[in-house]
Design an enzyme around this catalytic site. Structure first.
Site, PDB file in Angstrom:
ATOM      1  N   LYS A 116     -45.329   2.233  16.062  1.00  0.00           N
ATOM      2  CA  LYS A 116     -46.489   1.411  16.469  1.00  0.00           C
ATOM      3  C   LYS A 116     -46.069   0.099  17.107  1.00  0.00           C
ATOM      4  O   LYS A 116     -46.726  -0.389  18.024  1.00  0.00           O
ATOM      5  CB  LYS A 116     -47.412   1.155  15.285  1.00  0.00           C
ATOM      6  CG  LYS A 116     -46.785   0.424  14.121  1.00  0.00           C
ATOM      7  CD  LYS A 116     -46.902   1.208  12.857  1.00  0.00           C
ATOM      8  CE  LYS A 116     -45.651   1.171  12.053  1.00  0.00           C
ATOM      9  NZ  LYS A 116     -45.655   2.097  10.933  1.00  0.00           N
TER      10      LYS A 116
ATOM     11  N   VAL B 188     -50.397   5.599  14.158  1.00  0.00           N
ATOM     12  CA  VAL B 188     -51.561   4.946  13.547  1.00  0.00           C
ATOM     13  C   VAL B 188     -52.137   5.857  12.463  1.00  0.00           C
ATOM     14  O   VAL B 188     -52.493   6.996  12.742  1.00  0.00           O
ATOM     15  CB  VAL B 188     -52.664   4.649  14.590  1.00  0.00           C
ATOM     16  CG1 VAL B 188     -53.842   3.941  13.926  1.00  0.00           C
ATOM     17  CG2 VAL B 188     -52.113   3.815  15.731  1.00  0.00           C
TER      18      VAL B 188
ATOM     19  N   LYS C 268     -51.276  -1.527  14.800  1.00  0.00           N
ATOM     20  CA  LYS C 268     -52.083  -0.301  14.854  1.00  0.00           C
ATOM     21  C   LYS C 268     -53.451  -0.585  15.473  1.00  0.00           C
ATOM     22  O   LYS C 268     -53.960   0.223  16.250  1.00  0.00           O
ATOM     23  CB  LYS C 268     -52.236   0.272  13.441  1.00  0.00           C
ATOM     24  CG  LYS C 268     -50.901   0.772  12.887  1.00  0.00           C
ATOM     25  CD  LYS C 268     -50.998   1.009  11.401  1.00  0.00           C
ATOM     26  CE  LYS C 268     -49.709   1.556  10.829  1.00  0.00           C
ATOM     27  NZ  LYS C 268     -49.705   1.569   9.368  1.00  0.00           N
TER      28      LYS C 268
HETATM   29  N1  NAP Z   1     -42.002   5.817   6.808  1.00  0.00           N
HETATM   30  C1  NAP Z   1     -43.287   6.052   7.048  1.00  0.00           C
HETATM   31  O1  NAP Z   1     -44.064   6.405   6.140  1.00  0.00           O
HETATM   32  C2  NAP Z   1     -43.838   5.896   8.451  1.00  0.00           C
HETATM   33  C3  NAP Z   1     -45.201   6.168   8.694  1.00  0.00           C
HETATM   34  C4  NAP Z   1     -45.701   6.065   9.984  1.00  0.00           C
HETATM   35  C5  NAP Z   1     -44.860   5.667  11.003  1.00  0.00           C
HETATM   36  N2  NAP Z   1     -43.553   5.387  10.748  1.00  0.00           N
HETATM   37  C6  NAP Z   1     -42.701   4.988  11.862  1.00  0.00           C
HETATM   38  O2  NAP Z   1     -41.700   5.976  12.061  1.00  0.00           O
HETATM   39  C7  NAP Z   1     -40.508   5.356  12.543  1.00  0.00           C
HETATM   40  C8  NAP Z   1     -39.336   5.726  11.602  1.00  0.00           C
HETATM   41  O3  NAP Z   1     -39.629   5.220  10.317  1.00  0.00           O
HETATM   42  P1  NAP Z   1     -38.725   5.660   9.040  1.00  0.00           P
HETATM   43  O4  NAP Z   1     -39.457   5.150   7.852  1.00  0.00           O
HETATM   44  O5  NAP Z   1     -38.362   7.092   9.133  1.00  0.00           O
HETATM   45  O6  NAP Z   1     -37.412   4.770   9.280  1.00  0.00           O
HETATM   46  P2  NAP Z   1     -35.983   4.892   8.548  1.00  0.00           P
HETATM   47  O7  NAP Z   1     -36.097   5.687   7.300  1.00  0.00           O
HETATM   48  O8  NAP Z   1     -35.429   3.508   8.475  1.00  0.00           O
HETATM   49  O9  NAP Z   1     -35.090   5.749   9.574  1.00  0.00           O
HETATM   50  C9  NAP Z   1     -34.684   5.225  10.815  1.00  0.00           C
HETATM   51  C10 NAP Z   1     -33.671   6.190  11.430  1.00  0.00           C
HETATM   52  O10 NAP Z   1     -33.389   5.701  12.743  1.00  0.00           O
HETATM   53  C11 NAP Z   1     -31.987   5.472  12.876  1.00  0.00           C
HETATM   54  N3  NAP Z   1     -31.804   4.261  13.712  1.00  0.00           N
HETATM   55  C12 NAP Z   1     -32.360   3.047  13.507  1.00  0.00           C
HETATM   56  N4  NAP Z   1     -31.936   2.201  14.470  1.00  0.00           N
HETATM   57  C13 NAP Z   1     -31.088   2.895  15.252  1.00  0.00           C
HETATM   58  C14 NAP Z   1     -30.321   2.566  16.399  1.00  0.00           C
HETATM   59  N5  NAP Z   1     -30.343   1.329  16.928  1.00  0.00           N
HETATM   60  N6  NAP Z   1     -29.581   3.529  16.974  1.00  0.00           N
HETATM   61  C15 NAP Z   1     -29.546   4.772  16.445  1.00  0.00           C
HETATM   62  N7  NAP Z   1     -30.230   5.159  15.355  1.00  0.00           N
HETATM   63  C16 NAP Z   1     -31.013   4.218  14.770  1.00  0.00           C
HETATM   64  C17 NAP Z   1     -31.458   5.266  11.481  1.00  0.00           C
HETATM   65  O11 NAP Z   1     -30.094   5.600  11.499  1.00  0.00           O
HETATM   66  P3  NAP Z   1     -29.149   5.421  10.188  1.00  0.00           P
HETATM   67  O12 NAP Z   1     -29.556   6.570   9.284  1.00  0.00           O
HETATM   68  O13 NAP Z   1     -27.776   5.580  10.697  1.00  0.00           O
HETATM   69  O14 NAP Z   1     -29.474   4.080   9.630  1.00  0.00           O
HETATM   70  C18 NAP Z   1     -32.337   6.261  10.688  1.00  0.00           C
HETATM   71  O15 NAP Z   1     -31.815   7.576  10.792  1.00  0.00           O
HETATM   72  C19 NAP Z   1     -40.813   3.867  12.627  1.00  0.00           C
HETATM   73  O16 NAP Z   1     -41.251   3.554  13.931  1.00  0.00           O
HETATM   74  C20 NAP Z   1     -41.963   3.689  11.642  1.00  0.00           C
HETATM   75  O17 NAP Z   1     -42.794   2.586  11.966  1.00  0.00           O
HETATM   76  C21 NAP Z   1     -43.027   5.498   9.491  1.00  0.00           C
END
Ligand code: NAP
Length: 407
Positions: free
Chosen positions: A90, A117, A190
């Site tokens: 978002k 969102v 959002k």
């Molecule tokens: N979590 C939720 O419930 C949720 C809900 C709705 C939307 N979202 C959205 O979904 C997205 C992912 O969220 P998440 O919770 O899954 O995040 P997360 O658990 O922190 O995972 C992020 C992933 O991206 C990789 N990454 C981060 N920066 C990087 C970079 N510069 N280069 C290469 N790889 C990179 C990380 O690698 P490493 O493993 O090596 O650190 C990790 O594998 C975000 O935009 C978030 O706002 C999340």
């Protein structure tokens, strides 16, 4: 045997990991629907993978890294290379949406973002497709599950803000650093996206004022309950005087409002339009498997026919001063004439009291009231004068009230 459809996965964390698992489980069913068999052709994390070669090998990129850079650069390069993108980011869209959507239109590729969102709640599809023909007047949303859980626990169990936040962290509903959630910044991103889609006008996150829930006390929730009100962190986007107002703040709702019964880590969005009155969509607003389900839905849509986010059709002025009803809580010295003076200061600005509760606290008293809607600038002018009265024992506390009931 179906042809392969190759997916490059950027980020394999909470959502990316759940997406990879779900895709493996559902690949046969998706092949039956689309005639193509989806498979992950490359994965990028901080420690492994190379973006260029992942892009080279992919038909579609799923961006689940989060953050602005390098996500912005990778998504732009993917679109320019003529590949579809699905993202749940978002902040990326609230900052760079116009540039990315324009680039997708120019390159005739799809940029899909249902997961960005309200998690798996299909608000983007409904606004962009089902309601594409309706004149939307206003959207209200509970679009942050962390804050909704905290406020629900404060009301249900009488917890302080700090204890409810600790509980949310223990159960995995809040991150170790909850700043973006509790300050309203996540919800503001959002609402910028929803407003852009519903009103067809550019909305950047910097145009969305936001206020969080860190200052809310258990008292506010208790007293408001006596007035029949429940507290939510509400995002609002609505037409005002030929312009558009988009903002996020805590607000009290009367029990009949469709968002009043949304408790715990759930999200819900209400869309109001003259032809449809209102519709409300609700469900899990976050979580790995839940968000991955929305992402996979987008991937399947991208595998079938094309769809793109249309150009904006107008540039509406952003309106800052709007009308709101308010809840006002004051701790005052228990002396005659106090209520009359507060009422007079409110009256000078055109504010009239709707409901009132008064409780003795030893030498002091707590006055809690709701006032009918008036321009916020006028209410805050009255509030500032009330705050200077010498019998005020602490700064008066004001929270907006959403008055409509759809029953
Ligand atoms: N979590 C939720 O419930 C949720 C809900 C709705 C939307 N979202 C959205 O979904 C997205 C992912 O969220 P998440 O919770 O899954 O995040 P997360 O658990 O922190 O995972 C992020 C992933 O991206 C990789 N990454 C981060 N920066 C990087 C970079 N510069 N280069 C290469 N790889 C990179 C990380 O690698 P490493 O493993 O090596 O650190 C990790 O594998 C975000 O935009 C978030 O706002 C999340």
């Amino acid at each position: 045997m179906s042809e392969p459809f190759r997916i490059g996965l950027l980020g394999r964390g909470t959502v990316g990991g759940a997406f990879a698992e779900l895709l493996a489980e559902r690949a046969d069913a998706i092949a039956a629907i689309t005639g193509l068999r989806p498979e992950i052709s490359g994965v990028l994390s901080r420690s492994s993978g190379d973006f260029e070669s992942i892009l080279e090998d992919a038909d579609l990129i799923v961006e689940l890294m989060g953050g602005l850079e390098p996500a912005h650069d990778y998504v732009l390069r993917t679109i320019k290379a003529g590949r579809h993108v699905v993202t749940a980011n978002k902040q990326l869209l609230a900052h760079h949406g116009e540039e990315l959507w324009a680039c997708a239109r120019e390159n005739d590729v799809q940029l899909r973002f249902e997961g960005a969102v309200a998690g798996v709640v299909p608000v983007i599809r409904v606004i962009q497709e089902s309601l594409a023909g309706s004149h939307v007047e206003r959207i209200h949303g509970i679009v942050n599950g962390t804050t909704n859980f905290i406020l629900s626990e404060m009301a249900r169990a009488g917890l302080s803000y700090a204890d409810a936040l600790a509980e949310a962290q223990r159960l995995g509903y809040a991150e170790a650093d909850p700043t973006d959630d509790v300050t309203g910044k996540d919800a503001a991103a959002k609402m910028a996206i929803l407003a852009r889609l519903a009103f067809g006008t550019p909305v950047h996150i910097d145009q969305v004022p936001y206020e969080g829930i860190e200052h809310i006390t258990a008292h506010d929730i208790d007293y408001a309950r006596e007035l029949g009100l429940g507290l939510k962190l509400i995002g609002t986007a609505g037409r005002v005087d030929g312009g558009l107002s988009v903002r996020v703040h805590p607000a009290f709702l009367y029990a009949g409002h469709p968002l009043a019964s949304v408790h715990g880590p759930y999200n819900a969005v209400t869309v109001e339009s003259p032809a449809i009155t209102e519709i409300t969509m609700s469900g899990p607003g976050a979580g790995g498997p839940q968000t991955a389900t929305a992402v996979l839905g987008d991937v399947i849509s991208a595998m079938i026919p094309p769809a793109s986010t249309p150009e904006t059709t107008q540039t509406l002025p952003i309106v800052e001063d709007v009308e709101s009803a308010f809840y006002l809580s004051m701790e005052v010295a228990d002396r005659p004439g106090v209520l009359a003076q507060v009422a007079e200061l409110l009256g000078l600005q055109g504010a009239s009291i709707r409901t009132l509760v008064q409780k003795g606290l030893g030498d002091n008293a707590r006055l809690v009231m709701t006032v009918h809607p008036l321009l916020e600038s006028r209410f805050f002018a009255a509030l500032s004068m009330i705050g200077q009265l010498d019998y005020m024992r602490s700064p008066p506390r004001a929270i907006r009230v959403i008055e409509e009931e759809f029953v």
